[in-house]
Design an enzyme around this catalytic site. Structure first.
Site, PDB file in Angstrom:
ATOM      1  N   ASP A 215      -0.028  -5.311  -2.425  1.00  7.02           N
ATOM      2  CA  ASP A 215      -0.045  -4.845  -3.806  1.00  7.02           C
ATOM      3  C   ASP A 215       1.399  -4.525  -4.186  1.00  7.02           C
ATOM      4  O   ASP A 215       2.271  -4.415  -3.314  1.00  7.02           O
ATOM      5  CB  ASP A 215      -0.944  -3.609  -3.900  1.00  7.02           C
ATOM      6  CG  ASP A 215      -1.011  -3.043  -5.294  1.00  7.02           C
ATOM      7  OD1 ASP A 215      -1.146  -3.838  -6.250  1.00  7.02           O
ATOM      8  OD2 ASP A 215      -0.910  -1.808  -5.447  1.00  7.02           O
TER       9      ASP A 215
ATOM     10  N   ASP B 277       2.598  -2.341  -7.558  1.00  5.56           N
ATOM     11  CA  ASP B 277       2.737  -1.007  -8.144  1.00  5.56           C
ATOM     12  C   ASP B 277       2.160   0.047  -7.197  1.00  5.56           C
ATOM     13  O   ASP B 277       0.983   0.005  -6.844  1.00  5.56           O
ATOM     14  CB  ASP B 277       2.024  -0.940  -9.495  1.00  5.56           C
ATOM     15  CG  ASP B 277       2.649  -1.865 -10.520  1.00  5.56           C
ATOM     16  OD1 ASP B 277       3.724  -1.532 -11.019  1.00  5.56           O
ATOM     17  OD2 ASP B 277       2.055  -2.934 -10.798  1.00  5.56           O
TER      18      ASP B 277
ATOM     19  N   LYS C 259      -8.429  -7.963  -8.003  1.00  5.42           N
ATOM     20  CA  LYS C 259      -8.899  -7.259  -6.814  1.00  5.42           C
ATOM     21  C   LYS C 259      -9.934  -6.207  -7.191  1.00  5.42           C
ATOM     22  O   LYS C 259      -9.736  -5.512  -8.186  1.00  5.42           O
ATOM     23  CB  LYS C 259      -7.720  -6.567  -6.114  1.00  5.42           C
ATOM     24  CG  LYS C 259      -6.645  -7.488  -5.589  1.00  5.42           C
ATOM     25  CD  LYS C 259      -5.447  -6.709  -5.033  1.00  5.42           C
ATOM     26  CE  LYS C 259      -4.717  -5.938  -6.103  1.00  5.42           C
ATOM     27  NZ  LYS C 259      -3.506  -5.256  -5.620  1.00  5.42           N
TER      28      LYS C 259
ATOM     29  N   ASP D  89      -2.388   0.670  -2.038  1.00  5.84           N
ATOM     30  CA  ASP D  89      -2.401   2.124  -2.236  1.00  5.84           C
ATOM     31  C   ASP D  89      -3.727   2.604  -2.811  1.00  5.84           C
ATOM     32  O   ASP D  89      -3.862   3.784  -3.116  1.00  5.84           O
ATOM     33  CB  ASP D  89      -1.251   2.547  -3.155  1.00  5.84           C
ATOM     34  CG  ASP D  89      -1.424   2.042  -4.582  1.00  5.84           C
ATOM     35  OD1 ASP D  89      -1.858   0.884  -4.751  1.00  5.84           O
ATOM     36  OD2 ASP D  89      -1.137   2.799  -5.537  1.00  5.84           O
TER      37      ASP D  89
END
Length: 340
Positions: A67, A69, A259, A283
């Site tokens: 990922d 961000d 996702k 995250d």
């Protein structure tokens, strides 16, 4: 923080459920072993591993999906050590994909941002939801026009594959906004796409719902993330806020492409990845880790974005799937574990 994290990450369960839609299927937690030592927990603090165990972990995958961000950067600031860690993976010969639910940029813009922040990246390595929307519509032979409740990122990706669209930018609320007429709708629209739109407004919701009143009109969403990773106490609502609003007023459910949903999984599978030799870094448990679990990837959760220590403690206490295999405070901490 290291001590607290160690206490939180010790789970003794041998089995946890893997979730596919509403069906829960047991799966055996992967073990990392060195000299007979077995880590059988679903959430393991990699900082507690020996250098040999960390090396075994690094040797266990050939492809890295990450990922962006909250894992690599927040806003326009790289997270300390993230670029060095990703570039180290590449030095080891790992195949890299940047998998983001962010739909605000085209792939070349993401690659440029990554490069400016110290990461090695090419547009072909970027898998964004803006690109997935264009890829999906082109793949099904869509020839009509898209009403886009979203940003230029999606618009440019649609344009690149020859799909017409409108709706990007402000749609000002008029004093008599409820008097909108059918004649204001474009009869060529055959799909409504919802992504992140900083110019969201009541007229946009009205148009989206009105187009979706036709069962023949496709309803597509980039993702349903609740909020953006953000430093400080300000909450920035994510695309999921807009998707839920359109679903409510249209009384329809969107096909979500990002996702952890099936289309991104199918796309990744088409890249020829070996699931057992692939690592997913994220995250968020409900997007990144869930995608990894569904695909059979190894998973690494970092707490530099959305998930924090308190939420991880709740995850550990409730044993709520999907559970990550290993955890680090931030991705850059990985390099400190292999240094002599």
């Amino acid at each position: 923080m290291h001590k607290l994290l160690s206490q939180i990450l010790k789970i003794n369960s041998l089995h946890c459920p893997k979730v596919y839609g509403k069906v829960i299927v047991p799966y055996k937690i992967r073990d990392f072993s060195t000299s007979g030592t077995m880590f059988k927990s679903a959430v393991f603090n990699l900082q507690e591993a020996s250098k040999d165990q960390v090396q075994e972990f690094l040797d266990s995958f050939d492809t890295v999906l990450t990922d962006c961000d909250g894992v690599l950067w927040i806003d326009n600031n790289a997270i300390a050590g993230a670029a060095d860690a990703m570039n180290y993976f590449r030095k080891l010969g790992k195949k890299i994909f940047y998998v983001t639910n962010n739909s605000t940029k085209i792939r070349s813009e993401f690659a440029l941002k990554a490069t400016q922040l110290g990461f090695i990246a090419s547009p072909e390595e970027i898998l964004s939801t803006a690109y997935l929307v264009a890829h999906y519509l082109k793949g099904i032979g869509f020839t009509k026009k898209v009403y886009l409740l979203g940003s230029n990122g999606i618009g440019e990706e649609l344009k690149a594959v020859g799909i017409r669209h409108y709706g990007v930018g402000p749609d000002h609320v008029k004093p008599d906004f409820k008097s909108m007429q059918p004649s204001e709708l474009d009869p060529e629209v055959g799909a409504v796409v919802v992504g992140f739109d900083e110019h969201v407004s009541y007229p946009k919701f009205m148009k989206a719902a009105s187009y979706l009143a036709s069962e023949e009109c496709l309803f597509i969403a980039t993702n349903t993330d609740e909020r953006f990773p953000k430093a400080g106490s300000i909450v920035v609502p994510g695309t999921g806020t807009l998707v839920r609003a359109v679903e409510t007023c249209s009384e329809r459910k969107a096909l979500v492409l990002g996702k952890p949903h099936s289309y991104v999984r199918k796309y990744l599978e088409s890249c020829g990845l070996n699931p057992a030799r692939t690592l997913m870094i994220g995250d968020r448990c409900n997007t990144d880790i869930e995608l990894g679990v569904r695909c059979g990837f190894q998973t690494l959760l970092v707490m530099s974005g959305v998930t924090n220590i308190k939420e991880l403690e709740k995850l550990r206490t409730d044993k709520t799937p999907p559970l990550p295999d290993v955890v680090l405070p931030k991705l850059g901490d990985l390099l400190t574990l292999i240094q002599p």
